[in-house]
Design an enzyme around this catalytic site. Sequence first.
Site, PDB file in Angstrom:
ATOM      1  N   ALA A  72       0.830  -1.207   0.000  1.00  0.00           N
ATOM      2  CA  ALA A  72       0.000   0.000   0.000  1.00  0.00           C
ATOM      3  C   ALA A  72       0.864   1.257   0.000  1.00  0.00           C
ATOM      4  CB  ALA A  72      -0.912  -0.001   1.219  1.00  0.00           C
ATOM      5  N   GLY A 117       0.551  -5.668   0.337  1.00  0.00           N
ATOM      6  CA  GLY A 117      -0.301  -5.786  -0.829  1.00  0.00           C
ATOM      7  C   GLY A 117       0.430  -6.275  -2.061  1.00  0.00           C
ATOM      8  N   GLU A 120       0.401  -9.881  -1.752  1.00  0.00           N
ATOM      9  CA  GLU A 120      -0.971 -10.348  -1.955  1.00  0.00           C
ATOM     10  C   GLU A 120      -1.335 -10.401  -3.438  1.00  0.00           C
ATOM     11  OE1 GLU A 120      -3.482  -9.168   1.970  1.00  0.00           O
ATOM     12  OE2 GLU A 120      -2.527  -7.488   0.935  1.00  0.00           O
ATOM     13  N   GLU A 140       1.810  -6.172   7.679  1.00  0.00           N
ATOM     14  CA  GLU A 140       0.801  -5.159   7.987  1.00  0.00           C
ATOM     15  C   GLU A 140       0.619  -4.883   9.472  1.00  0.00           C
ATOM     16  OE1 GLU A 140      -0.433  -6.523   3.829  1.00  0.00           O
ATOM     17  OE2 GLU A 140       0.530  -7.390   5.602  1.00  0.00           O
TER      18      GLU A 140
END
Length: 266
Positions: A72, A117, A120, A140
Amino acid sequence: MDERPQRFGDFVAVQRHGAVAELRLDRPGAMNAVSTELARALAGACEALGADPGVRVVVITSTHPRAFCVGADLKERNAFTDRDLLRQRPVTRAAYTAVLDLPVPALAAVHGYALGGGFEIALSCDLIVADPSAVVGLPEVSVGVIPGGGGTQLLPRRVGAARAAELIFTARRLPAVEAHALGLVDVLTEEGEDTAEALALAARIAENSPVGLRAAKRALRLGQGLDLRAALEVEDAAWRTVAFSGDRVEGVAAFNEKRPPNWPGE
């Protein structure tokens, strides 16, 4: 290469290699950090590729030499109000879902950092190819959130619940060799060869029936988490979609005639 890359906004480009589509994360100034704009572009590119019958395999790569994607965009989020963050959530969630929902086989070519992310995005693919420079993880909780792009669900499906818990709770970053040993990465290449090897693997996959590839992926994905009898029903439904297809007719004929198949893709 068939044609010039197609741009999706400023940060995503798609290059076709025959039936293989290379989706490039192209925000080098921020190591491909997932901003609102990049998320929209990623979702749009995946939706377009999924709807294209000429695409048999997708490979997600990075134009940055030291990162696949660092997760992110925390600089963007630092200026967010709670309302801004809530407004962004459907946008970013749609990006990760779009990768996960690709109906064709998807590979991630990872070098450098693939964190949060970014990892991910890779986890949302079917296979992860990495070179020795890769560093992966879901850190995170170290910044006060949790994996929100599918990490808490996708990682345990790869490595089991306890191993996933250890990695997520500790926010640990794993070097490529350890990640490969634990199953977080599927193929470990020579230095700098992640993209080339992922594209070569994708080309081998793309030689097969496009109808069969989509049906096989659907069976693999939908059967996960079901009990065996229910999963076998999923497989049977997928089998029925290919058993009476033109690809099945062509595949059997080509085998008997000892020639490469010319797949109709239907």
